[in-house]
Scaffold this motif. Sequence first.
Motif, PDB file in Angstrom:
ATOM      1  N   ASP A 212       0.866  -1.181   0.000  1.00 21.68           N
ATOM      2  CA  ASP A 212       0.000   0.000   0.000  1.00 21.68           C
ATOM      3  C   ASP A 212       0.904   1.232   0.000  1.00 21.68           C
ATOM      4  OD1 ASP A 212      -1.857   1.956   0.609  1.00 21.68           O
ATOM      5  OD2 ASP A 212      -2.353   1.189   2.598  1.00 21.68           O
ATOM      6  N   LYS A 214       0.962   4.723   1.252  1.00 22.22           N
ATOM      7  CA  LYS A 214       0.112   5.464   2.192  1.00 22.22           C
ATOM      8  C   LYS A 214       0.291   6.970   2.155  1.00 22.22           C
ATOM      9  CE  LYS A 214      -0.679   1.745   5.362  1.00 22.22           C
ATOM     10  NZ  LYS A 214      -0.593   1.094   6.611  1.00 22.22           N
ATOM     11  N   TYR A 269      -6.166  -9.225   8.307  1.00 20.92           N
ATOM     12  CA  TYR A 269      -5.162  -8.456   7.557  1.00 20.92           C
ATOM     13  C   TYR A 269      -3.980  -8.220   8.484  1.00 20.92           C
ATOM     14  CZ  TYR A 269      -3.541  -3.796   5.741  1.00 20.92           C
ATOM     15  OH  TYR A 269      -2.838  -2.716   5.304  1.00 20.92           O
ATOM     16  N   ASN A 285      -5.883  -5.781  10.928  1.00 21.27           N
ATOM     17  CA  ASN A 285      -7.197  -5.264  10.570  1.00 21.27           C
ATOM     18  C   ASN A 285      -8.092  -6.483  10.414  1.00 21.27           C
ATOM     19  OD1 ASN A 285      -6.506  -2.485  10.459  1.00 21.27           O
ATOM     20  ND2 ASN A 285      -5.577  -2.800   8.453  1.00 21.27           N
ATOM     21  N   ARG A 287     -10.576  -7.142   8.409  1.00 16.19           N
ATOM     22  CA  ARG A 287     -11.367  -6.974   7.180  1.00 16.19           C
ATOM     23  C   ARG A 287     -10.412  -6.874   5.999  1.00 16.19           C
ATOM     24  NH1 ARG A 287      -9.210  -2.211   6.276  1.00 16.19           N
ATOM     25  NH2 ARG A 287      -8.557  -1.079   8.124  1.00 16.19           N
ATOM     26  N   GLY A 289      -8.349  -4.980   3.207  1.00 16.01           N
ATOM     27  CA  GLY A 289      -7.710  -3.664   3.183  1.00 16.01           C
ATOM     28  C   GLY A 289      -8.163  -2.863   1.976  1.00 16.01           C
ATOM     29  N   ASP A 290      -8.060  -1.562   2.109  1.00 18.79           N
ATOM     30  CA  ASP A 290      -8.386  -0.673   1.002  1.00 18.79           C
ATOM     31  C   ASP A 290      -7.195   0.275   0.864  1.00 18.79           C
ATOM     32  OD1 ASP A 290      -9.645   0.785  -0.926  1.00 18.79           O
ATOM     33  OD2 ASP A 290     -11.423   1.263   0.247  1.00 18.79           O
ATOM     34  N   PRO A 291      -6.466   0.321  -0.232  1.00 22.86           N
ATOM     35  CA  PRO A 291      -6.748  -0.224  -1.561  1.00 22.86           C
ATOM     36  C   PRO A 291      -6.168  -1.607  -1.882  1.00 22.86           C
ATOM     37  CG  PRO A 291      -4.903   1.302  -1.718  1.00 22.86           C
ATOM     38  CD  PRO A 291      -5.284   1.222  -0.259  1.00 22.86           C
ATOM     39  N   GLU A 292      -5.681  -2.362  -0.893  1.00 23.56           N
ATOM     40  CA  GLU A 292      -5.098  -3.673  -1.220  1.00 23.56           C
ATOM     41  C   GLU A 292      -6.074  -4.578  -1.984  1.00 23.56           C
ATOM     42  OE1 GLU A 292      -4.759  -2.125   1.679  1.00 23.56           O
ATOM     43  OE2 GLU A 292      -2.828  -2.551   2.612  1.00 23.56           O
TER      44      GLU A 292
HETATM   45  N1  GLY Z   1      -4.688  -0.073   3.496  1.00 21.28           N
HETATM   46  C1  GLY Z   1      -4.799   0.017   4.885  1.00 21.28           C
HETATM   47  C2  GLY Z   1      -6.097  -0.377   5.427  1.00 21.28           C
HETATM   48  O1  GLY Z   1      -6.963  -0.887   4.744  1.00 21.28           O
HETATM   49  O2  GLY Z   1      -6.300  -0.182   6.610  1.00 21.28           O
END
Ligand code: GLY
Length: 412
Positions: A212, A214, A269, A285, A287, A289-292
């Motif tokens: 990612d 960041k 995650y 995390n 859930r 990931g965003d944007p993974e």
């Molecule tokens: N890419 C980091 C997150 O989803 O927390």
Amino acid sequence: MRVLVIGGGAREHAIAYKLSQSPSLTKLFCAPGNAGIADLAECVDIKPEETDRLLDFALENKIDLTIVGPEAALVLGLVDKFQQNGLRIFGPNKKAAQLEGSKVFSKNFMQKYKIPTARYRTYSSFETAVADLQYFDLPIVIKVDGLAAGKGVIIAQSRQEAIEVIYDIISDKKFGSAGNTIVIEEFLQGREVSVLAFVDGNTMTPMVSAQDYKRALEGDKGLNTGGMGAVSPAFYYTSEAEETVALEIINKTMAALIAEGLNYKGVLYFGIMLTSEGPKVLEFNVRFGDPETEVILPRLKSDLLELFNLVVEGKLDTTEIEWSQETAVCVVMTSGGYPEEYQVGCEINGIEEAKEYAGTRFADGSLETAGGRVLVMSALGADANAARSKVYTSIGKISFQNQQFRTDIALK
Ligand code: GLY
Ligand code: AMP
């Protein structure tokens, strides 16, 4: 199957896109969804935090499986509520969601089961925390215990700055009750990698890795953001690192989840730092990931809906997940000024090329910006350069006022 996806970002669009390819899908709903998701699913105007309304909707609409995108609903106990009502749902229960919802919980969990992580102490008193600063080398990492929308980690370059940060959090309640307790920890140096895994209660199967980007500005400078782009696989994740992660992190965490009786189901995650002493966990995390997700799911060859079902049924060990050998790259287009002040309501042109949307809305038939992160463009290629050039070609066709994006995503 009638499926409900909860959330409304590019991550949920990527999930909806993969689900829409499953032969078992008969009807897809998304709450609240977004303008891009509306092409694939019926969007329902309910927020992820409105857990009672989501339950009523799922019961009334005979939903066979619900997938939870964002952490807030998980931490509130949405999964427990659905299960108590006999509904099948993909995501960890409230107690297990503490792995993301409380940094203290997750650090204590890692310490108890010897999962490699930064050395740390926890504090609820300003005076005690400040008195202990002498034991930490600079820079000093300070973390708010509770959820803080990605703003809860502060890296202080001096002890004076650390004192101010601790004052703001504990005494001045800058993060409200989320900051009643803090974690102070050792600063880890190295390359970061995101490893996501499917977990079915007993088995943990890692997905392909991702990296990612960041920081807001090129060359990894500027403020931390929710993510400006990603690449999968991660450049610096060697097969040696992968083996160590499997043994020291994945296997140990699975054993720890079982020992704690957490019955973890969903995605876990691992934010990992590859240090000179080996991989260490920065954070969990609970859930996708965003944007993974926008680079991992495009590489998935297996049926995502079938995988979700196997997780819920505790049968992950009966399947082999298939991945494409290609590289995936995604770049986030943001509103100018993000992650600080920015303007919304700008018309977006040339959208046909876009693969994923985030923070968009329809207005008078045109597409407008509605948030900081606006669009995520994602592409597969034989290597990072091939994928990059597809993404940036497609970005070149899109325009909105004050648009902003990094041009160095997935550039080694
Ligand atoms: N890419 C980091 C997150 O989803 O927390
Ligand atoms: P977290 O929310 O814990 O992932 O922290 C957000 C970001 O802060 C991580 O992705 C890292 O870039 C950075 N970070 C967190 N903890 C540390 C640490 N102990 N040492 C260095 N960087 C860290």
